[in-house]
Design a protein around this motif. Structure first.
Motif, PDB file in Angstrom:
ATOM      1  N   GLN A 173      23.217  -1.370  -9.036  1.00  0.00           N
ATOM      2  CA  GLN A 173      23.869   0.217  -8.815  1.00  0.00           C
ATOM      3  C   GLN A 173      22.953   1.146  -9.597  1.00  0.00           C
ATOM      4  O   GLN A 173      22.690   2.129  -8.822  1.00  0.00           O
ATOM      5  N   VAL A 174      22.601   1.042 -10.598  1.00  0.00           N
ATOM      6  CA  VAL A 174      21.602   2.025 -11.253  1.00  0.00           C
ATOM      7  C   VAL A 174      20.349   2.274 -10.173  1.00  0.00           C
ATOM      8  O   VAL A 174      19.740   3.427 -10.433  1.00  0.00           O
ATOM      9  N   SER A 175      20.023   1.051  -9.967  1.00  0.00           N
ATOM     10  CA  SER A 175      18.513   1.156  -9.055  1.00  0.00           C
ATOM     11  C   SER A 175      18.638   1.798  -7.752  1.00  0.00           C
ATOM     12  O   SER A 175      17.465   2.547  -7.310  1.00  0.00           O
ATOM     13  N   ALA A 176      19.846   2.307  -7.411  1.00  0.00           N
ATOM     14  CA  ALA A 176      19.968   3.057  -6.307  1.00  0.00           C
ATOM     15  C   ALA A 176      19.549   4.604  -6.719  1.00  0.00           C
ATOM     16  O   ALA A 176      19.407   5.305  -5.509  1.00  0.00           O
ATOM     17  N   PHE A 177      19.682   4.879  -7.985  1.00  0.00           N
ATOM     18  CA  PHE A 177      19.186   6.265  -8.223  1.00  0.00           C
ATOM     19  C   PHE A 177      17.787   6.367  -8.659  1.00  0.00           C
ATOM     20  O   PHE A 177      17.228   7.416  -8.731  1.00  0.00           O
ATOM     21  N   TRP A 178      16.824   5.405  -8.630  1.00  0.00           N
ATOM     22  CA  TRP A 178      15.607   5.297  -9.025  1.00  0.00           C
ATOM     23  C   TRP A 178      14.730   6.055  -7.978  1.00  0.00           C
ATOM     24  O   TRP A 178      15.286   5.954  -6.694  1.00  0.00           O
ATOM     25  N   ASP A 179      13.580   6.533  -8.313  1.00  0.00           N
ATOM     26  CA  ASP A 179      12.319   6.806  -7.451  1.00  0.00           C
ATOM     27  C   ASP A 179      11.508   5.658  -7.560  1.00  0.00           C
ATOM     28  O   ASP A 179      10.676   5.685  -8.481  1.00  0.00           O
ATOM     29  N   GLU A 180      11.427   4.756  -6.419  1.00  0.00           N
ATOM     30  CA  GLU A 180      10.660   3.702  -6.368  1.00  0.00           C
ATOM     31  C   GLU A 180       9.002   3.868  -6.822  1.00  0.00           C
ATOM     32  O   GLU A 180       8.502   2.930  -7.175  1.00  0.00           O
ATOM     33  N   ARG A 181       8.755   5.237  -6.601  1.00  0.00           N
ATOM     34  CA  ARG A 181       7.431   5.489  -6.671  1.00  0.00           C
ATOM     35  C   ARG A 181       6.877   5.177  -8.147  1.00  0.00           C
ATOM     36  O   ARG A 181       5.511   5.180  -8.647  1.00  0.00           O
ATOM     37  N   TYR A 182       7.851   5.242  -9.059  1.00  0.00           N
ATOM     38  CA  TYR A 182       7.525   5.340 -10.397  1.00  0.00           C
ATOM     39  C   TYR A 182       8.123   3.979 -10.950  1.00  0.00           C
ATOM     40  O   TYR A 182       7.982   3.836 -12.410  1.00  0.00           O
ATOM     41  N   VAL A 183       8.449   2.971 -10.269  1.00  0.00           N
ATOM     42  CA  VAL A 183       9.212   1.899 -10.897  1.00  0.00           C
ATOM     43  C   VAL A 183       8.178   0.704 -10.738  1.00  0.00           C
ATOM     44  O   VAL A 183       7.401   0.455  -9.853  1.00  0.00           O
ATOM     45  N   ALA A 184       8.109  -0.077 -11.855  1.00  0.00           N
ATOM     46  CA  ALA A 184       7.158  -1.258 -11.904  1.00  0.00           C
ATOM     47  C   ALA A 184       7.533  -2.306 -10.779  1.00  0.00           C
ATOM     48  O   ALA A 184       8.615  -2.653 -10.540  1.00  0.00           O
ATOM     49  N   PRO A 185       6.449  -3.038 -10.280  1.00  0.00           N
ATOM     50  CA  PRO A 185       6.608  -3.946  -9.241  1.00  0.00           C
ATOM     51  C   PRO A 185       7.567  -4.957  -9.470  1.00  0.00           C
ATOM     52  O   PRO A 185       8.413  -5.352  -8.490  1.00  0.00           O
ATOM     53  N   GLU A 186       7.659  -5.495 -10.749  1.00  0.00           N
ATOM     54  CA  GLU A 186       8.711  -6.538 -10.857  1.00  0.00           C
ATOM     55  C   GLU A 186      10.138  -5.925 -11.144  1.00  0.00           C
ATOM     56  O   GLU A 186      11.110  -6.670 -10.701  1.00  0.00           O
ATOM     57  N   THR A 187      10.436  -4.932 -11.243  1.00  0.00           N
ATOM     58  CA  THR A 187      11.737  -4.232 -11.361  1.00  0.00           C
ATOM     59  C   THR A 187      12.100  -3.725  -9.853  1.00  0.00           C
ATOM     60  O   THR A 187      13.313  -3.808  -9.827  1.00  0.00           O
ATOM     61  N   ILE A 188      11.386  -3.434  -9.165  1.00  0.00           N
ATOM     62  CA  ILE A 188      11.801  -3.264  -7.833  1.00  0.00           C
ATOM     63  C   ILE A 188      12.142  -4.368  -7.270  1.00  0.00           C
ATOM     64  O   ILE A 188      13.172  -4.405  -6.465  1.00  0.00           O
ATOM     65  N   LEU A 189      11.598  -5.491  -7.211  1.00  0.00           N
ATOM     66  CA  LEU A 189      12.103  -6.794  -6.568  1.00  0.00           C
ATOM     67  C   LEU A 189      13.333  -7.468  -7.362  1.00  0.00           C
ATOM     68  O   LEU A 189      14.225  -8.012  -6.943  1.00  0.00           O
ATOM     69  N   ALA A 190      13.201  -6.891  -8.916  1.00  0.00           N
ATOM     70  CA  ALA A 190      14.652  -7.475  -9.499  1.00  0.00           C
ATOM     71  C   ALA A 190      15.050  -6.609 -10.694  1.00  0.00           C
ATOM     72  O   ALA A 190      14.283  -6.480 -11.640  1.00  0.00           O
ATOM     73  N   PRO A 191      15.815  -5.667 -10.367  1.00  0.00           N
ATOM     74  CA  PRO A 191      16.200  -4.531 -11.186  1.00  0.00           C
ATOM     75  C   PRO A 191      16.594  -5.022 -12.565  1.00  0.00           C
ATOM     76  O   PRO A 191      16.219  -4.349 -13.586  1.00  0.00           O
ATOM     77  N   GLU A 192      17.314  -6.152 -12.707  1.00  0.00           N
ATOM     78  CA  GLU A 192      17.539  -6.629 -14.061  1.00  0.00           C
ATOM     79  C   GLU A 192      16.498  -6.897 -14.877  1.00  0.00           C
ATOM     80  O   GLU A 192      16.557  -7.120 -16.243  1.00  0.00           O
TER      81      GLU A 192
END
Length: 437
Positions: A332-351
């Motif tokens: 749910q919280v990953s829906a609010f992220w700006d993926e351009r600043y998110v680490a690769p492993e977290t984009i694929l698995a937010p947990e």
């Protein structure tokens, strides 16, 4: 504001979105060619600003009201068109109305044309030549449009007081919360505060409400866990308000977001300023991580720089806090992220968010602050790479080469090769540049 008889003005409405969250609307003008949603501002003096923030003559910096108003227009237009399919082609637009004739404004914003002085308002509302499209006439659909506009709306009762805080200005609205600039009634030494008023979805069942409370309390728990660090926004209080609201009180940070500084200037900062930014942000992250808090949404919009040079990390809505029971809402919280600043492993698995993913985000922020661009043009490009495609010093000769190795390690795709702790990053800064600001 004098308009012809075929214009209709609706004042002071509270319009809900589809989930029942209320949006405050100062004025809706229904013209023969469409609908204008108008927000009135009583600011005085000279205003300077950009697409993100306005600095008032008093020195207070507030978010630009234009993006928020554009969102209201989308909400209201969407409700109207969902209510009556025969109104799909009705034109909707947004205007900011400056009601004090002495106010002047200087904006570096492509949408500055939306800000109109009161004496020009009628002329703008009647001039269809300035519109980006040729709107379809409302014509005989006028009564249907009025009915759709007012369906579910209620007279706006403006909040003037919440607990011991007096509301000064509405500064932001989202589908989850409304933010106000407020003043404490009794504390005169430091009276300004930011009130974040979280709204419950009135249509949620018990399970949905429990999940929503967990989301609301993340920001509160994170900031209360991190109380009094100089590089983290300070939580002051939290209290319930009315049947469906929680209010979180945080310090009012009189400064500009890093995003506003980048977009309002040359797109990059002087390396000395970036070094100051990196050190203070690193200290804030070190403090948070050592207390079990992972920010998970570190980006220029959530970093504020004050006039005195202080850096503050803000907006811990997406944080993971060790005192909470598990991380059942990572998706749910990953829906609010700006993926351009998110680490690769977290984009694929937010947990999989970790201190190392926060440090990756800091690396992207520093890369952008030094060069004026992000290392990747898209998330797809980032996921298809295995390392940074270019070093910061290759993009800008002004960037000291010492930054290359530090940012490469921050942004390493292998989490195990990144800095494992923010303190190690700070030590490298000290070693490379000979000092810590």
């Amino acid at each position: 504001m004098q308009l012809p008889d075929d214009y209709l003005i609706l004042h002071n409405l509270e319009v809900p979105n589809r989930a029942g969250f209320p949006y405050e609307v100062d004025m809706v003008v229904m013209a023969p060619h469409g609908v204008y949603v108008i927000e009135e501002k009583g600011y005085t003096g000279h205003i300077k600003g950009n697409a993100h923030q306005w600095r008032l003559e008093s020195g207070v910096v507030v978010p630009s009201p234009i993006p928020r108003l554009n969102k209201k227009v989308r909400v209201i237009g969407g409700r109207v068109k969902a209510t009556d399919r025969g109104l799909q082609d009705v034109f909707f637009d947004a205007l900011i109305l400056l009601s004090d004739p002495r106010t002047t404004i200087e904006l570096r914003d492509p949408q500055a044309y939306r800000v109109v002085a009161l004496h020009r308002a009628a002329q703008v509302l009647m001039d269809t030549s300035r519109l980006p499209v040729r709107p379809a006439p409302v014509g005989e659909r006028r009564d249907r449009l009025i009915s759709a506009l007012t369906a579910g709306a209620a007279p706006l009762t403006r909040r003037r007081q919440m607990g011991v805080y007096r509301i000064v200005e509405l500064i932001n609205e989202t589908s989850e919360y409304t933010e106000y600039l407020a003043e404490h009634q009794y504390l005169r030494s430091d009276p300004k505060a930011r009130l974040k008023v979280y709204h419950f979805d009135v249509y949620q069942g018990p399970d949905g409400r429990a999940r929503q409370i967990e989301l609301i309390m993340r920001d509160i728990n994170a900031l209360r866990t991190l109380a009094d660090h100089p590089n983290i926004a300070r939580a002051v209080d939290v209290f319930p308000c009315e049947p469906n609201c929680f209010v979180m009180v945080t310090e009012w940070i009189d400064g500009e977001t890093l995003r506003a500084l980048l977009d309002g200037g040359d797109g990059w900062l002087h390396p000395e300023l970036v070094l100051n930014l990196a050190t203070q942000a690193g200290r804030g992250l070190a403090y948070a991580h050592n207390r079990g808090v992972i920010h998970r949404d570190l980006r220029p919009e959530n970093i504020v720089l004050t006039g005195s040079g202080r850096v503050k990390l803000t907006n811990f809505d997406c944080a993971r806090v060790s005192v909470s029971a598990g991380d059942t809402i990572a998706g749910q919280v990953s829906a609010f992220w700006d993926e351009r600043y998110v680490a690769p492993e977290t984009i694929l698995a937010p947990e999989r968010a970790s201190p190392q993913s926060d440090l990756y985000a800091l690396g992207v922020v520093l890369f952008e602050s030094l060069t004026g661009r992000r290392p990747y043009t898209s998330v797809a490009e980032m996921l298809g790479a295995s390392s940074l495609p270019v070093r910061p010093s290759e993009l800008a000769a002004r960037v000291p080469a010492a930054w290359d190795a530090i940012i490469a390690r921050l942004c390493d795709f292998d989490r195990a090769r990144r800095y494992q702790r923010a303190e190690l990053f700070l030590a490298d800064l000290d070693s490379a540049f000979g000092r810590s600001p």
